[in-house]
Design an enzyme around this catalytic site. Structure first.
Site, PDB file in Angstrom:
ATOM      1  N   HIS A  36      17.912  70.939 -35.754  1.00 26.35           N
ATOM      2  CA  HIS A  36      17.061  69.806 -36.139  1.00 26.35           C
ATOM      3  C   HIS A  36      17.808  68.498 -35.878  1.00 26.35           C
ATOM      4  CE1 HIS A  36      14.051  67.538 -38.322  1.00 26.35           C
ATOM      5  NE2 HIS A  36      14.952  67.095 -39.175  1.00 26.35           N
ATOM      6  N   HIS A  67      10.416  70.223 -47.444  1.00 25.08           N
ATOM      7  CA  HIS A  67       9.062  69.704 -47.209  1.00 25.08           C
ATOM      8  C   HIS A  67       8.014  70.751 -47.565  1.00 25.08           C
ATOM      9  CE1 HIS A  67      10.094  65.952 -45.038  1.00 25.08           C
ATOM     10  NE2 HIS A  67      11.131  66.643 -44.597  1.00 25.08           N
ATOM     11  N   HIS A  79      18.768  61.935 -41.994  1.00 23.89           N
ATOM     12  CA  HIS A  79      17.451  61.297 -41.922  1.00 23.89           C
ATOM     13  C   HIS A  79      17.129  60.558 -43.213  1.00 23.89           C
ATOM     14  CE1 HIS A  79      15.954  64.051 -38.419  1.00 23.89           C
ATOM     15  NE2 HIS A  79      16.680  63.035 -37.994  1.00 23.89           N
ATOM     16  N   ASP A  83      14.559  60.178 -45.011  1.00 27.55           N
ATOM     17  CA  ASP A  83      13.809  60.850 -46.076  1.00 27.55           C
ATOM     18  C   ASP A  83      14.641  61.930 -46.770  1.00 27.55           C
ATOM     19  OD1 ASP A  83      13.725  62.467 -43.781  1.00 27.55           O
ATOM     20  OD2 ASP A  83      11.802  63.359 -44.314  1.00 27.55           O
ATOM     21  N   HIS A  84      15.961  61.903 -46.525  1.00 27.21           N
ATOM     22  CA  HIS A  84      16.884  62.802 -47.215  1.00 27.21           C
ATOM     23  C   HIS A  84      18.040  62.037 -47.854  1.00 27.21           C
ATOM     24  CE1 HIS A  84      15.237  66.694 -45.677  1.00 27.21           C
ATOM     25  NE2 HIS A  84      14.680  65.836 -44.845  1.00 27.21           N
ATOM     26  N   ASP A 129      16.012  70.606 -43.441  1.00 29.85           N
ATOM     27  CA  ASP A 129      14.928  70.756 -42.470  1.00 29.85           C
ATOM     28  C   ASP A 129      15.256  71.783 -41.389  1.00 29.85           C
ATOM     29  OD1 ASP A 129      13.633  68.791 -43.870  1.00 29.85           O
ATOM     30  OD2 ASP A 129      13.743  67.258 -42.308  1.00 29.85           O
ATOM     31  N   HIS A 145      21.471  66.308 -44.086  1.00 23.20           N
ATOM     32  CA  HIS A 145      21.528  65.575 -42.814  1.00 23.20           C
ATOM     33  C   HIS A 145      21.145  64.128 -43.059  1.00 23.20           C
ATOM     34  CE1 HIS A 145      17.312  66.811 -43.093  1.00 23.20           C
ATOM     35  NE2 HIS A 145      16.984  66.023 -42.082  1.00 23.20           N
TER      36      HIS A 145
END
Length: 257
Positions: free
Chosen positions: A113, A175, A56, A58-59, A137, A54
């Site tokens: 998410h 995570h 975001h 942090d990905h 996530d 996805h």
């Protein structure tokens, strides 16, 4: 296909897929480029694929820098994430197929998410090995992602797909949230002996800075409340016999935990 876990940021994991026969690699959700580049240099491997679950940051934060070093690498992501994933070239939907080296994979559309979230599943190739699930996530060890862009109905549908995979499937979630997730789980499922046992194991592991990822689908079905919305005890806890409402109430309680 070897899977390596690279810890980054405060609690993220990047996953490096490596084929020593052809000396090639793929990366799943590269939050940062530096640790990936470091490991690739150690392996003297060529990066050929970036799999994003996805959009975001942090990905996908390392995508562009990785492409500067490996411009031939192909960037995969969900079709509905178009224009949100840096460098994306392949736009995937439910039922699409992917491949790393000679290992075929399947794509699941798992919104909740985010509205465009996908997961990658590489089925086992022999009876004695596990399949590999890279779920971003959507599903966590002991938990699930917050509903930023999706609905409880969507997340239940998404988790139902993942729950149907073989019990020995390894769950590579993005995570290290397991300890806090299990602390919450105990507040709603305190008579679950498997959960209590897992919590004690995770406490010890985290006190020694040992990763709790990967998990397995079988373990999540036993101990993760967000995979157990049809459990009578949990439904009683949240005063609902409706699976989606049970999930939604559990998610709301976790958001306030």
């Amino acid at each position: 296909m070897q899977v390596e876990r690279l810890p980054v940021l405060s609690d993220n994991y990047i996953f490096l897929l490596y084929d020593p026969t052809y000396n090639i690699a793929a990366v799943v959700d590269p939050a940062e480029a530096a640790p990936v580049l470091h490991r690739l240099r150690e392996l003297n491997a060529e990066l050929v694929t970036i799999f994003n679950t996805h959009h975001h940051s942090d990905h996908v934060g390392g995508n562009r820098q990785l492409l500067q070093h490996f411009p031939q690498a192909t960037v995969y992501g969900g079709a509905e994430d178009q224009d949100r994933i840096p460098g994306q070239q392949i736009f995937l939907s439910e039922g699409d197929r992917v491949k790393f080296s000679d290992r075929p994979g399947e794509v699941f559309f798992v919104p909740g998410h985010t509205r465009a979230h996908i997961a990658y599943y590489f089925p086992a190739q022999t009876p004695n090995e596990p399949g590999e699930l890279f779920c971003g996530d959507t599903l966590f060890a002991g938990g699930c992602g917050r509903l930023f862009e999706g609905t409880p109905q969507q997340m239940v549908s998404s988790l139902t797909k993942l729950r149907s995979l073989p019990d020995n499937t390894r769950v590579w979630c993005a995570h290290e949230y397991t300890l806090k997730n299990l602390k919450f789980a105990l507040t709603v499922d305190d008579n679950n002996a498997d959960l209590k046992h897992r919590f004690e194991q995770v406490k010890v592991a985290r006190s020694q800075d040992i990763a709790t990822v990967p998990s397995t689908i079988g373990l999540e079905k036993l101990t993760n409340p967000f995979m157990r919305w049809d459990d009578v005890a949990l439904q009683s806890k949240v005063k609902s016999q409706d699976p989606v409402q049970t999930f939604a109430r559990l998610r709301g309680m976790k958001d306030q935990f």
